[in-house]
Scaffold this active site. Structure first.
Site, PDB file in Angstrom:
ATOM      1  CG  HIS A  47      24.109 -55.940 -55.307  1.00  0.00           C
ATOM      2  ND1 HIS A  47      23.746 -54.811 -55.210  1.00  0.00           N
ATOM      3  CD2 HIS A  47      23.764 -56.879 -54.357  1.00  0.00           C
ATOM      4  CE1 HIS A  47      23.645 -54.853 -53.714  1.00  0.00           C
ATOM      5  NE2 HIS A  47      23.639 -55.811 -53.382  1.00  0.00           N
ATOM      6  CD  GLU A  89      23.035 -53.397 -60.622  1.00  0.00           C
ATOM      7  OE1 GLU A  89      22.675 -54.205 -59.899  1.00  0.00           O
ATOM      8  OE2 GLU A  89      22.438 -52.391 -60.488  1.00  0.00           O
TER       9      GLU A  89
END
Ligand SMILES: [Zn+2]
Length: 158
Positions: free
Chosen positions: A55, A57
């Site tokens: 992901h 992040e």
């Protein structure tokens, strides 16, 4: 002040747009800022790297920690194009930045098929009722690891 945050968010969105153009994965981007500088950058790469944890992040946190030579994002701010999923929320808490700014929210994400709300609901359920059941085995043996950790004098706390 507000325009600064908008500028950094536009950089996170730019990272997502670049990822979309490259067909890297989902439409998500993230940057990490320290003392006015972008120290970490990421966009979703789940499908292009066959990594369900890739992901935006998580990638941005890894990038920032590598660049800063640390496992803690002290004094850093996270700008992510969408409200973090439970995995990224956990990663952010482990990394301990000062603040998170997000663009779209988890309801917006669910509307286009990224349903993180489902995972939040699973956390509340008893282990045996979860979609993926959790069951404990060999606790005593596993606990020995914690005893070893407690007895390690140079163990690096985090
Ligand atoms: Zn996530």
């Amino acid at each position: 002040m507000n325009s600064t945050h908008k500028y950094y968010m536009s950089e996170a969105i730019k990272a997502a747009v670049k990822g979309l153009k490259n067909n890297d994965g989902g439409p998500f981007g993230c940057i990490i800022v320290k003392d006015g500088n972008i120290v970490g950058l990421g966009n979703n790469k789940v499908t292009s790297t066959n990594d369900p944890t890739a992901h935006a992040e998580v990638i941005a946190i890894r990038d920032a920690c590598k660049n800063l030579g640390t496992f803690q994002l002290d004094g850093c701010t996270v700008y992510t194009s969408c409200e973090p999923c439970p995995m990224c929320l956990g990663a952010i808490y482990w990394a301990r930045p000062e603040k998170v700014f997000y663009g779209s929210n988890k309801i917006d994400a669910a509307a286009v098929g990224f349903d993180d709300e489902f995972i939040y609901q699973e956390i509340e359920l008893p282990y045996k009722e979860r979609n993926i059941p959790f069951e404990q085995v060999s606790r005593a043996e596993a606990l020995q690891l914690f005893e070893q950790w407690s007895n390690t004098e140079d163990a690096k706390q985090y």
